[in-house]
Write a protein that holds these residues in place. Structure first.
Motif, PDB file in Angstrom:
ATOM      1  N   THR A  84      -6.616 -17.873  89.938  1.00 55.87           N
ATOM      2  CA  THR A  84      -7.866 -17.690  89.197  1.00 55.87           C
ATOM      3  C   THR A  84      -7.601 -17.744  87.400  1.00 55.87           C
ATOM      4  OG1 THR A  84      -6.843 -15.229  90.376  1.00 55.87           O
ATOM      5  CG2 THR A  84      -7.977 -14.953  88.967  1.00 55.87           C
ATOM      6  N   LEU A  85      -6.805 -18.307  86.708  1.00 53.50           N
ATOM      7  CA  LEU A  85      -7.244 -18.866  85.621  1.00 53.50           C
ATOM      8  C   LEU A  85      -8.123 -19.800  85.848  1.00 53.50           C
ATOM      9  CD1 LEU A  85      -3.976 -18.203  84.911  1.00 53.50           C
ATOM     10  CD2 LEU A  85      -5.824 -17.397  83.728  1.00 53.50           C
ATOM     11  N   ARG A  86      -7.511 -21.250  86.946  1.00 49.96           N
ATOM     12  CA  ARG A  86      -8.472 -22.066  86.610  1.00 49.96           C
ATOM     13  C   ARG A  86      -9.950 -21.694  87.185  1.00 49.96           C
ATOM     14  NH1 ARG A  86      -3.984 -23.457  89.472  1.00 49.96           N
ATOM     15  NH2 ARG A  86      -4.359 -23.350  91.129  1.00 49.96           N
ATOM     16  N   ARG A  87     -10.262 -20.807  87.862  1.00 51.29           N
ATOM     17  CA  ARG A  87     -11.573 -20.370  87.475  1.00 51.29           C
ATOM     18  C   ARG A  87     -12.627 -19.794  86.918  1.00 51.29           C
ATOM     19  NH1 ARG A  87     -11.030 -17.229  93.959  1.00 51.29           N
ATOM     20  NH2 ARG A  87     -10.533 -19.077  95.298  1.00 51.29           N
ATOM     21  N   LEU A  88     -11.541 -19.343  86.106  1.00 54.65           N
ATOM     22  CA  LEU A  88     -12.035 -18.121  84.736  1.00 54.65           C
ATOM     23  C   LEU A  88     -12.211 -19.560  83.996  1.00 54.65           C
ATOM     24  CD1 LEU A  88      -8.881 -14.678  84.634  1.00 54.65           C
ATOM     25  CD2 LEU A  88     -12.540 -14.791  85.538  1.00 54.65           C
ATOM     26  N   GLU A  89     -11.713 -20.588  83.774  1.00 54.59           N
ATOM     27  CA  GLU A  89     -11.776 -21.613  82.929  1.00 54.59           C
ATOM     28  C   GLU A  89     -13.269 -22.085  83.657  1.00 54.59           C
ATOM     29  OE1 GLU A  89      -9.411 -24.846  81.036  1.00 54.59           O
ATOM     30  OE2 GLU A  89      -9.559 -24.886  83.269  1.00 54.59           O
ATOM     31  N   GLN A  90     -13.180 -22.544  84.337  1.00 56.63           N
ATOM     32  CA  GLN A  90     -14.577 -22.936  85.347  1.00 56.63           C
ATOM     33  C   GLN A  90     -15.413 -22.098  84.532  1.00 56.63           C
ATOM     34  OE1 GLN A  90     -14.028 -23.305  89.181  1.00 56.63           O
ATOM     35  NE2 GLN A  90     -13.851 -25.699  89.409  1.00 56.63           N
ATOM     36  N   ARG A  91     -15.659 -20.770  84.943  1.00 51.17           N
ATOM     37  CA  ARG A  91     -16.870 -19.873  83.760  1.00 51.17           C
ATOM     38  C   ARG A  91     -16.818 -19.995  82.306  1.00 51.17           C
ATOM     39  NH1 ARG A  91     -16.728 -13.877  87.145  1.00 51.17           N
ATOM     40  NH2 ARG A  91     -17.162 -16.000  89.519  1.00 51.17           N
ATOM     41  N   GLY A  92     -15.836 -20.472  81.794  1.00 47.23           N
ATOM     42  CA  GLY A  92     -15.358 -20.520  80.588  1.00 47.23           C
ATOM     43  C   GLY A  92     -15.052 -19.539  79.675  1.00 47.23           C
ATOM     44  N   LEU A  93     -14.690 -18.584  80.559  1.00 45.50           N
ATOM     45  CA  LEU A  93     -14.439 -17.242  80.069  1.00 45.50           C
ATOM     46  C   LEU A  93     -12.565 -17.371  79.684  1.00 45.50           C
ATOM     47  CD1 LEU A  93     -15.451 -15.193  82.848  1.00 45.50           C
ATOM     48  CD2 LEU A  93     -16.555 -15.222  80.405  1.00 45.50           C
ATOM     49  N   VAL A  94     -11.982 -18.728  80.327  1.00 42.80           N
ATOM     50  CA  VAL A  94     -10.023 -18.322  79.350  1.00 42.80           C
ATOM     51  C   VAL A  94     -10.415 -19.905  79.167  1.00 42.80           C
ATOM     52  CG1 VAL A  94      -9.691 -16.628  80.850  1.00 42.80           C
ATOM     53  CG2 VAL A  94      -9.279 -18.921  81.929  1.00 42.80           C
ATOM     54  N   ARG A  95      -9.304 -20.573  78.130  1.00 45.78           N
ATOM     55  CA  ARG A  95      -8.883 -22.061  77.465  1.00 45.78           C
ATOM     56  C   ARG A  95      -7.829 -21.790  77.526  1.00 45.78           C
ATOM     57  NH1 ARG A  95      -8.178 -20.982  71.939  1.00 45.78           N
ATOM     58  NH2 ARG A  95      -8.559 -18.905  71.753  1.00 45.78           N
ATOM     59  N   HIS A  96      -7.116 -23.255  77.794  1.00 40.71           N
ATOM     60  CA  HIS A  96      -5.613 -23.059  77.888  1.00 40.71           C
ATOM     61  C   HIS A  96      -5.101 -24.375  76.826  1.00 40.71           C
ATOM     62  CE1 HIS A  96      -6.617 -26.155  81.208  1.00 40.71           C
ATOM     63  NE2 HIS A  96      -5.035 -26.766  80.280  1.00 40.71           N
ATOM     64  N   LYS A  97      -4.050 -24.029  76.451  1.00 42.51           N
ATOM     65  CA  LYS A  97      -3.372 -25.384  75.647  1.00 42.51           C
ATOM     66  C   LYS A  97      -1.955 -25.603  76.853  1.00 42.51           C
ATOM     67  CE  LYS A  97      -5.824 -25.100  71.347  1.00 42.51           C
ATOM     68  NZ  LYS A  97      -4.993 -24.625  69.677  1.00 42.51           N
ATOM     69  N   GLY A  98      -1.800 -26.991  77.540  1.00 44.07           N
ATOM     70  CA  GLY A  98      -0.316 -27.575  78.370  1.00 44.07           C
ATOM     71  C   GLY A  98      -0.298 -25.528  79.046  1.00 44.07           C
ATOM     72  N   THR A  99       0.957 -24.966  79.360  1.00 44.60           N
ATOM     73  CA  THR A  99       0.880 -24.314  80.061  1.00 44.60           C
ATOM     74  C   THR A  99       0.454 -22.581  79.526  1.00 44.60           C
ATOM     75  OG1 THR A  99       3.291 -23.621  79.852  1.00 44.60           O
ATOM     76  CG2 THR A  99       2.538 -25.436  80.721  1.00 44.60           C
TER      77      THR A  99
END
Length: 120
Positions: A54-69
């Motif tokens: 789910t996080l990866r899908r949200l990242e593809q939409r630009g809604l979340v970001r991540h640094k490391g873990t």
């Protein structure tokens, strides 16, 4: 149900009652913090395997970001439009079942005014 195609703007948000919506709303409530997927799974009672996907899908939409873990809301993408959608849904949930919700034809006896009448 058909929609006015010119006025229709699909939401960038995941549908309500989904893991994506839960995660997004939780992260939006803590915009200055980053969380590990395992922390989100525990906090939101979502299976660990579902959180990562789910996080990866949200990242593809630009809604979340991540640094490391660590994952966080993408504040720039989470603009006033997105916030207002969640706010409107919250209001709708709060008043679900009120008089208007129980009487879907409450407006059937209201007078109709078109644009020309409004200018008179």
């Amino acid at each position: 149900m058909p929609v006015d195609f010119e006025r229709y703007h699909p939401s960038d948000l995941p549908d309500e009652d989904t893991n994506g919506r839960q995660i997004l709303e939780f992260l939006a409530g803590h915009p200055e913090l980053g969380f590990r997927a395992s922390e989100l799974a525990e906090e939101l009672d979502i299976p660990r395997g579902s959180v990562g996907t789910t996080l990866r899908r949200l990242e593809q939409r630009g809604l979340v970001r991540h640094k490391g873990t660590y994952w966080a809301i993408n504040v720039e993408a989470y603009d006033a439009h997105t916030a207002s959608e969640i706010g409107l849904q919250t209001v709708a949930d709060q008043f679900n079942g009120d008089y208007y919700g129980q009487n879907p034809n409450w407006d059937s006896d209201l007078p109709y005014f078109d644009a020309e009448q409004a200018d008179e």
